[in-house]
Motif scaffolding. Structure first.
Motif, short mmCIF file in Angstrom:
data_model
loop_
_atom_site.label_atom_id
_atom_site.label_comp_id
_atom_site.label_asym_id
_atom_site.label_seq_id
_atom_site.Cartn_x
_atom_site.Cartn_y
_atom_site.Cartn_z
N VAL A 227 0.86 -1.18 0.00
CA VAL A 227 0.00 0.00 0.00
C VAL A 227 0.90 1.23 0.00
CG1 VAL A 227 -0.20 -0.06 2.52
CG2 VAL A 227 -1.85 1.24 1.17
N HIS A 228 0.58 2.20 -0.85
CA HIS A 228 1.32 3.45 -0.93
C HIS A 228 0.34 4.61 -0.79
CE1 HIS A 228 4.68 1.42 -3.54
NE2 HIS A 228 4.63 0.98 -2.30
N VAL A 229 0.68 5.59 0.05
CA VAL A 229 -0.13 6.79 0.25
C VAL A 229 0.72 8.00 -0.14
CG1 VAL A 229 -1.43 8.19 1.88
CG2 VAL A 229 -1.40 5.69 2.11
N VAL A 230 0.17 8.86 -0.98
CA VAL A 230 0.91 10.01 -1.52
C VAL A 230 0.12 11.29 -1.25
CG1 VAL A 230 1.94 11.08 -3.57
CG2 VAL A 230 1.84 8.57 -3.36
N ARG A 231 0.81 12.32 -0.79
CA ARG A 231 0.25 13.66 -0.74
C ARG A 231 1.04 14.53 -1.71
NH1 ARG A 231 -4.25 16.58 -0.39
NH2 ARG A 231 -3.86 18.69 0.39
N ASP A 232 0.36 15.04 -2.74
CA ASP A 232 1.03 15.78 -3.81
C ASP A 232 0.35 17.13 -4.01
OD1 ASP A 232 2.54 16.57 -5.92
OD2 ASP A 232 1.78 15.08 -7.34
N PRO A 233 0.84 18.19 -3.33
CA PRO A 233 0.26 19.52 -3.55
C PRO A 233 0.62 20.05 -4.93
CG PRO A 233 2.21 19.68 -2.16
CD PRO A 233 1.95 18.21 -2.37
N ARG A 234 -0.31 20.79 -5.53
CA ARG A 234 -0.10 21.37 -6.87
C ARG A 234 0.31 20.30 -7.87
NH1 ARG A 234 0.52 26.93 -6.40
NH2 ARG A 234 0.11 26.91 -8.65
N GLN A 235 -0.48 19.23 -7.91
CA GLN A 235 -0.17 18.09 -8.78
C GLN A 235 0.02 18.54 -10.22
OE1 GLN A 235 -2.36 14.18 -8.66
NE2 GLN A 235 -3.13 14.95 -10.61
N ASN A 236 1.09 18.04 -10.86
CA ASN A 236 1.41 18.41 -12.24
C ASN A 236 1.48 19.93 -12.43
OD1 ASN A 236 1.70 15.80 -13.16
ND2 ASN A 236 -0.41 15.63 -13.85
N PHE A 237 1.83 20.65 -11.34
CA PHE A 237 1.97 22.11 -11.36
C PHE A 237 0.66 22.81 -11.71
CE2 PHE A 237 6.19 20.44 -11.61
CZ PHE A 237 6.95 21.32 -10.86
N SER A 238 -0.46 22.15 -11.35
CA SER A 238 -1.77 22.76 -11.49
C SER A 238 -2.15 23.40 -10.15
CB SER A 238 -2.80 21.69 -11.86
OG SER A 238 -3.02 20.83 -10.76
N ASP A 239 -3.41 23.79 -10.00
CA ASP A 239 -3.90 24.33 -8.73
C ASP A 239 -4.54 23.25 -7.86
OD1 ASP A 239 -3.08 26.90 -9.34
OD2 ASP A 239 -4.97 27.40 -10.35
N VAL A 240 -4.43 21.99 -8.27
CA VAL A 240 -5.10 20.90 -7.58
C VAL A 240 -4.14 20.22 -6.61
CG1 VAL A 240 -6.21 18.65 -7.87
CG2 VAL A 240 -6.67 20.50 -9.49
N ASN A 241 -4.60 20.04 -5.37
CA ASN A 241 -3.87 19.25 -4.38
C ASN A 241 -4.42 17.83 -4.37
OD1 ASN A 241 -2.37 21.52 -3.52
ND2 ASN A 241 -4.07 22.16 -2.21
N ALA A 242 -3.54 16.84 -4.55
CA ALA A 242 -3.98 15.46 -4.73
C ALA A 242 -3.54 14.59 -3.56
CB ALA A 242 -3.44 14.89 -6.03
N THR A 243 -4.40 13.65 -3.21
CA THR A 243 -4.06 12.56 -2.28
C THR A 243 -4.32 11.26 -3.02
OG1 THR A 243 -4.68 13.87 -0.35
CG2 THR A 243 -4.52 11.48 -0.06
N ARG A 244 -3.33 10.38 -3.05
CA ARG A 244 -3.44 9.16 -3.83
C ARG A 244 -3.19 7.94 -2.95
NH1 ARG A 244 -0.21 12.67 -6.94
NH2 ARG A 244 1.69 11.44 -6.65
N LEU A 245 -4.02 6.93 -3.13
CA LEU A 245 -3.89 5.67 -2.42
C LEU A 245 -3.75 4.57 -3.46
CD1 LEU A 245 -4.05 3.86 0.16
CD2 LEU A 245 -6.53 3.82 -0.21
N THR A 246 -2.69 3.77 -3.37
CA THR A 246 -2.48 2.63 -4.26
C THR A 246 -2.31 1.38 -3.44
OG1 THR A 246 -1.40 4.04 -5.93
CG2 THR A 246 -1.04 1.68 -6.09
N VAL A 247 -3.06 0.36 -3.76
CA VAL A 247 -2.92 -0.96 -3.12
C VAL A 247 -2.70 -2.00 -4.20
CG1 VAL A 247 -4.36 -0.32 -1.15
CG2 VAL A 247 -5.41 -1.38 -3.14
N GLY A 248 -2.04 -3.09 -3.83
CA GLY A 248 -1.79 -4.11 -4.84
C GLY A 248 -1.21 -5.37 -4.28
N ARG A 249 -0.96 -6.30 -5.19
CA ARG A 249 -0.49 -7.62 -4.81
C ARG A 249 0.45 -8.15 -5.88
NH1 ARG A 249 -1.57 -12.18 -1.79
NH2 ARG A 249 -1.45 -14.18 -2.86
N ARG A 250 1.49 -8.85 -5.43
CA ARG A 250 2.39 -9.57 -6.33
C ARG A 250 1.99 -11.04 -6.36
NH1 ARG A 250 5.39 -5.84 -3.49
NH2 ARG A 250 6.59 -4.38 -4.77
N PHE A 251 2.06 -11.64 -7.54
CA PHE A 251 1.67 -13.05 -7.63
C PHE A 251 2.39 -13.71 -8.80
CE2 PHE A 251 -1.25 -10.45 -10.03
CZ PHE A 251 -1.44 -11.15 -11.21
#
Length: 251
Positions: A227-251
């Motif tokens: 699981v990865h949690v990201v806080r990215d203010p001004r995402q892609n140098f826009s005016d949007v502040n992003a919070t991203r959650l990624t979950v996954g599995r290796r198999f």
């Protein structure tokens, strides 16, 4: 966000993937090679929240064999729409007994996008890396969030236990945006768990003036799950502040 997405296109600096985890990080191969021999597939599901206004979703399937990888993924949100992508990267050591590694990558996406990169890495346990990325600047939703028509430089340390520490700079050298991301990354094992911390500082010209902001990523890998949690203010140098959650599995 849309104008930034058109200007800041996907780079895979030796296959960078801080957000979508689509490719190789500096110094990453030694840490994951043994696990990938038994678990070659990696499925990631991402949920991105943009300032409380709307959200995006991403799914990505990656296959790694030896030092080469291929992936297929799709992203969607209400503003950008849906885009499917595919890519591959590899690491080639041309000289026996040398730590010199050549690392090309290529990526395609619906809508006519084409991108690629090439980097060179040298050294063990201390290493240095330099790379360059280029795209055809067609519309693409950037999932690693670094400047992509760019140069990259990294210096760091890794060992056989899986500990990896590095500093990396990724900066636009084509579109005149002066955009730069600087990452300080630490990855270390703790029993069956692997922890990753990535502190990000970004500067450059954004959608509405100069951007100077800090972000961070926290990743936890436990056995076959992560699981990865990201806080990215001004995402892609826009005016949007992003919070991203990624979950996954290796198999």
């Amino acid at each position: 966000m849309r104008s930034a997405c058109l200007a800041v296109i996907q780079l895979a600096v030796a296959g960078i993937a801080h957000a979508s985890d689509e490719a190789r990080l500096p110094g990453d191969a030694a840490a994951v090679r043994a696990a990938d021999l038994e678990k070659p597939f990696k499925l990631s599901l991402g949920e991105y929240r943009y300032g409380g206004n709307f959200s995006g979703q991403d799914v990505n399937l990656r296959y790694r064999r030896g030092d080469s990888s291929a992936w297929l993924g799709s992203y969607r949100d209400r503003d950008f729409g849906t885009q499917t992508r595919a890519g591959a990267d590899t690491s080639w050591q041309p000289f026996a007994g040398s730590t010199l590694a050549l690392q090309p990558s290529v990526q395609l996406a619906s809508g006519g996008f084409v991108g690629g990169s090439f980097s060179v890495e040298l050294g063990e346990p201390w290493f240095v890396q330099a790379g360059i990325g280029r795209t055809n600047t067609r519309p693409y939703f950037n999932l690693n969030f670094d400047p992509n028509d760019a140069q990259s430089y990294a210096v760091g340390y890794r060992d056989d236990s899986g500990q990896t520490y590095y500093l990396m700079s990724v900066r636009d050298d084509r579109l005149g945006t002066r955009q730069r991301h600087t990452h300080a990354v630490a990855r270390w094992p703790a029993g069956p768990t692997r922890l990753t911390v990535d502190v990000l500082h970004k500067t450059g010209d954004g959608d509405n003036g100069h951007v100077d902001a800090w972000g961070a990523t926290l990743g936890v890998d436990y056995l076959d799950w992560f699981v990865h949690v990201v806080r990215d203010p001004r995402q892609n140098f826009s005016d949007v502040n992003a919070t991203r959650l990624t979950v996954g599995r290796r198999f």
